[in-house]
Design a protein around this motif. Structure first.
Motif, PDB file in Angstrom:
ATOM      1  N   ARG A   1      -6.877   6.379   4.310  1.00  9.99           N
ATOM      2  CA  ARG A   1      -6.175   7.234   5.015  1.00  9.99           C
ATOM      3  C   ARG A   1      -7.548   7.745   5.862  1.00  9.99           C
ATOM      4  N   CYS A   2      -7.439   7.941   7.164  1.00 13.65           N
ATOM      5  CA  CYS A   2      -8.604   8.416   8.108  1.00 13.65           C
ATOM      6  C   CYS A   2      -8.536   9.855   7.709  1.00 13.65           C
TER       7      CYS A   2
ATOM      8  N   GLN B   1       0.689  -1.140   0.017  1.00 12.45           N
ATOM      9  CA  GLN B   1       0.015  -0.060  -0.091  1.00 12.45           C
ATOM     10  C   GLN B   1       0.760   1.315  -0.025  1.00 12.45           C
TER      11      GLN B   1
ATOM     12  N   ARG C   1     -14.222   4.290  12.086  1.00 15.20           N
ATOM     13  CA  ARG C   1     -15.102   3.210  11.572  1.00 15.20           C
ATOM     14  C   ARG C   1     -16.531   3.289  11.922  1.00 15.20           C
TER      15      ARG C   1
ATOM     16  N   SER D   1      -4.793   2.734   7.621  1.00 16.09           N
ATOM     17  CA  SER D   1      -6.137   2.411   7.693  1.00 16.09           C
ATOM     18  C   SER D   1      -6.894   3.111   8.877  1.00 16.09           C
TER      19      SER D   1
ATOM     20  N   TRP E   1     -14.120   2.891   6.221  1.00 20.28           N
ATOM     21  CA  TRP E   1     -13.656   1.514   6.337  1.00 20.28           C
ATOM     22  C   TRP E   1     -12.402   0.961   5.918  1.00 20.28           C
ATOM     23  N   ARG E   2     -11.892   2.187   4.858  1.00 21.12           N
ATOM     24  CA  ARG E   2     -10.538   2.004   4.360  1.00 21.12           C
ATOM     25  C   ARG E   2      -9.948   3.238   3.773  1.00 21.12           C
TER      26      ARG E   2
END
Length: 109
Positions: free
Chosen positions: A52-53, A9, A43, A37, A49-50
């Motif tokens: 970069r925050c 990634q 979440r 993640s 759910w996927r």
């Protein structure tokens, strides 16, 4: 399709960010975990759910990444009452073990 076990990634971080510590060492605000993640807090409350925050914030004055859900949750949760911020912040701090130790097993190359 079978996974080869070598999933990669690409994450983008500020060049001034500190290097990622080894898992178990003190957290230094490198941002790798949140850039790779979203955590359970993200979440649940940001429905992410996927990737970069969205709440990952770069703080140039200290050259570290910080959790926006911890520092200014009302910015991300518009329905959070102002009075509820301190309690929510304590819960987030515990949930993500903020400033405790690196819990990311990511390997950087």
């Amino acid at each position: 399709m079978k996974s080869s076990g070598t999933d990669h990634q690409v994450i983008w971080l500020q060049p001034e960010a500190p290097p990622k510590p080894k898992a178990g060492q003190n957290c230094n605000g490198c941002g790798v975990c949140c850039a790779a993640s979203p955590c359970p807090v993200s979440r649940i409350f940001l429905w992410q759910w996927r990737g970069r925050c969205r709440a990952l914030e770069w703080h140039a004055e200290v050259r570290q990444y910080r959790c926006g859900m911890l520092l200014r949750p009302a910015h991300y949760l518009l329905l959070l009452p102002y009075r509820g911020e301190p309690l929510f912040q304590r819960w987030v701090r515990r949930s993500i073990a903020a400033d405790v130790a690196c819990d990311s097993s990511a390997e950087l190359h």
